[in-house]
Design an enzyme around this catalytic site. Sequence first.
Site, PDB file in Angstrom:
ATOM      1  N   ILE A 355       8.489  -9.042  -8.788  1.00 44.34           N
ATOM      2  CA  ILE A 355       8.697 -10.348  -9.229  1.00 44.34           C
ATOM      3  C   ILE A 355      10.103 -10.590  -9.528  1.00 44.34           C
ATOM      4  O   ILE A 355      10.566 -11.699  -9.928  1.00 44.34           O
ATOM      5  CB  ILE A 355       7.822 -10.825 -10.146  1.00 44.34           C
ATOM      6  CG1 ILE A 355       7.817  -9.907 -11.517  1.00 44.34           C
ATOM      7  CG2 ILE A 355       6.271 -10.769  -9.751  1.00 44.34           C
ATOM      8  CD1 ILE A 355       7.182 -10.293 -12.439  1.00 44.34           C
ATOM      9  N   ALA A 359      19.449  -6.308 -14.577  1.00 40.52           N
ATOM     10  CA  ALA A 359      20.490  -5.105 -14.894  1.00 40.52           C
ATOM     11  C   ALA A 359      19.681  -3.740 -15.188  1.00 40.52           C
ATOM     12  O   ALA A 359      20.364  -2.680 -14.860  1.00 40.52           O
ATOM     13  CB  ALA A 359      21.235  -5.728 -15.930  1.00 40.52           C
ATOM     14  N   LYS A 378       9.087  -3.412 -16.460  1.00 42.44           N
ATOM     15  CA  LYS A 378      10.446  -3.277 -15.966  1.00 42.44           C
ATOM     16  C   LYS A 378      10.526  -1.705 -15.797  1.00 42.44           C
ATOM     17  O   LYS A 378      10.306  -0.970 -16.555  1.00 42.44           O
ATOM     18  CB  LYS A 378      11.322  -3.649 -16.977  1.00 42.44           C
ATOM     19  CG  LYS A 378      11.206  -5.149 -17.100  1.00 42.44           C
ATOM     20  CD  LYS A 378      12.209  -5.722 -18.156  1.00 42.44           C
ATOM     21  CE  LYS A 378      13.766  -5.643 -17.709  1.00 42.44           C
ATOM     22  NZ  LYS A 378      14.427  -6.505 -18.768  1.00 42.44           N
ATOM     23  N   ASP A 475      24.305 -11.144 -22.145  1.00 38.73           N
ATOM     24  CA  ASP A 475      24.134 -11.863 -20.922  1.00 38.73           C
ATOM     25  C   ASP A 475      23.226 -12.817 -20.710  1.00 38.73           C
ATOM     26  O   ASP A 475      22.222 -12.878 -20.031  1.00 38.73           O
ATOM     27  CB  ASP A 475      23.588 -10.395 -20.043  1.00 38.73           C
ATOM     28  CG  ASP A 475      23.562 -10.518 -18.604  1.00 38.73           C
ATOM     29  OD1 ASP A 475      24.534 -11.200 -18.077  1.00 38.73           O
ATOM     30  OD2 ASP A 475      22.760  -9.884 -17.981  1.00 38.73           O
TER      31      ASP A 475
END
Length: 668
Positions: A355, A359, A378, A475
């Site tokens: 999906i 990084a 992840k 970020d």
Amino acid sequence: MNPRKLLAFFFFFFFRRFSSASAENLSFDFPSFNFRNLTFLGSSHIRNGVVGLTRDLPVPTSSAGSVLYNSPVRFFDPDSNTTASFSTRFTFSFSNLNPSSSGDGMSFFLSPNNQTLGSSGAYLGLLNSSLPTLNHFIAVEFDTRQDTHFSDPNDNHVGLDIDTLISIKTADPIDQDVDLKSGTAITAWIDYKNDQETLKVYLSYSGFKPETPVLNVGIDLSGYLKEVMYVGFSASTEGSTELHEIENWSFRTSGFVPKRPTLHPHNVSDTYVIVSPRLPAPEKGHKRRLGLGLGIAGPAFFCVALVVFGYVSVRKWREVRRVKSFKAEVVAGPRQFSYRELRAATGGFHGSRIIGHGAFGTVYKAFFVASGTIAAVKRSRHSHEGKTEFLAELSIIACLRHKNLVHLQGWCVEKGELLLVYDFMPNGSLERVLYQESEEGNLLDWPHRQNVAIGLASVLTYMHQECEQQVIHRDIKTGNVLLDGNFNAKLGDFGLAKLMDHDKSPVSTLTAGTMGYLAPEYLQYGKATEKTDAFSYGVVILELACGRRPIERIPDCHKMVNLVDWVWGLHSEGRIIDAADQRLAGEFDVEEMRKLLLVGLSCANPDSSKRPTMRRVLQILSNEAEPPAVPRVKPSLSFSCGVSLSVDDIVSDCDGSLTSSMCEIVVN
């Protein structure tokens, strides 16, 4: 003693020694607080070593928060059928700038699970308003609002609650001249004596325990105290501004008597009588040699067995130590998943379950059949190279609790892989909704855009100013802002985040982040601060308002257009509203849109000293402060070394794909 019996005796002793386990009394003391050993839920937070359970939110906003000791506490020992006594001492205060809106109060509670967080208002953060029988607890409430629904006697009382907020018994501390709403620090003592079947609550403005308790309840809690339970505090408000804070906390259990290993005489004889049989000499010599052989072989065998046992134990100890060391790095709290469980939930990490990419690595949609839940997993691209980012993300986000942060469910380190498990966000990233899905007709409307801007400002305020250690994300971009089912913003991807003490200078590092969102001074000096996060936030806000990417290529032309420069150009011409997303077709409040655009420009100011703090931004967007004054002409970018750069100069050598790729830049 016969060697065989000797060996059996030693093995029996050692296995009895190591296998026997008894309940132990526990105690801990927090003179002040930090993130270690505590779990924060809801609105709870830490500021200057003090735990806040609720937040200073504008009326009529409500909040609820809980904080729990990470490790479960043993209250019952099934082996000895013993229930523990317990005592706790803590200092708390309720403060309110507007006493007329006080409420609702706080509780100290014991619960079978470590996810106890109820609703705001009269529910004290203990009960769920829609599922009142969901949470089980033993609690002492310190209530500052009279709720007739729960048979409260007044708006200043202490009570004992079990699984419901209708108290078993209440008392008014004003009888001992203690006002819970005074704003003064109050010290509380709660003592439960299992042998006496009594629970007593003492309150005092001083640190000295009074002789007379405020609340004295004769009750046997052994039927409610489970084998292990979690201890903590909860509080809530309902359209009020009452703050509930805890300054220190100590807790201990007592009553468990350590067991002593016992030996059973019928298993091993304590006395032996050696009888020398009258046998012929040759037979006697044979027996003597046999006895000598057994006498040597028996202890030798025992020594070998002991060495093997020791070797296995040492290896196991080292493995446990390694795992504990790793767990210490990442801070206890989230659940540890097994690799097999995550592999099954993601269909073997099948490509159809992907999906997103970040990084850190690839993100998969996971279905947990047993619980019927969905999560996002992840997976690191590189087990070794990704460990730094993995530990950074896990150790940071495991400590943070905010409604606009992606909730971390757990982690896994197996098979050379690093994996994180998060709540699944049904609406994906802000980037996808703002650009990709809008092309399919699913446009993000104006109220949702405003909500995203406020939510993101709220969580950055928390990270920058309300955590014990300041967290710099580094970020912030639309791809890292996720949206739940109600389009509420959830900030994620902490792979590049840094922890810093509030009073320390920023550390210069290799510049990392995403082009288009990087502050000019960050590109020049590589120093990440809350001001560099503010710059990135400003760019995201302009994207929300304009529906444009940070850097776009003009069609049929090689020239790149920078969003900040484009909006500032319209502002200098007095027509900043023209920057509004044309796809909204004017369906927005003009003044609110103007304010959002000005906030975006203010945050994206090339001069970092002119950027507002995120707290100030939150106040502006919440209509608690005036919009910022933004100069008509964009300030020029200059550095002490005499180099003059514009954002166009910085990105001129980068192609259009940089908006979604990671860059590492070193400027000499």
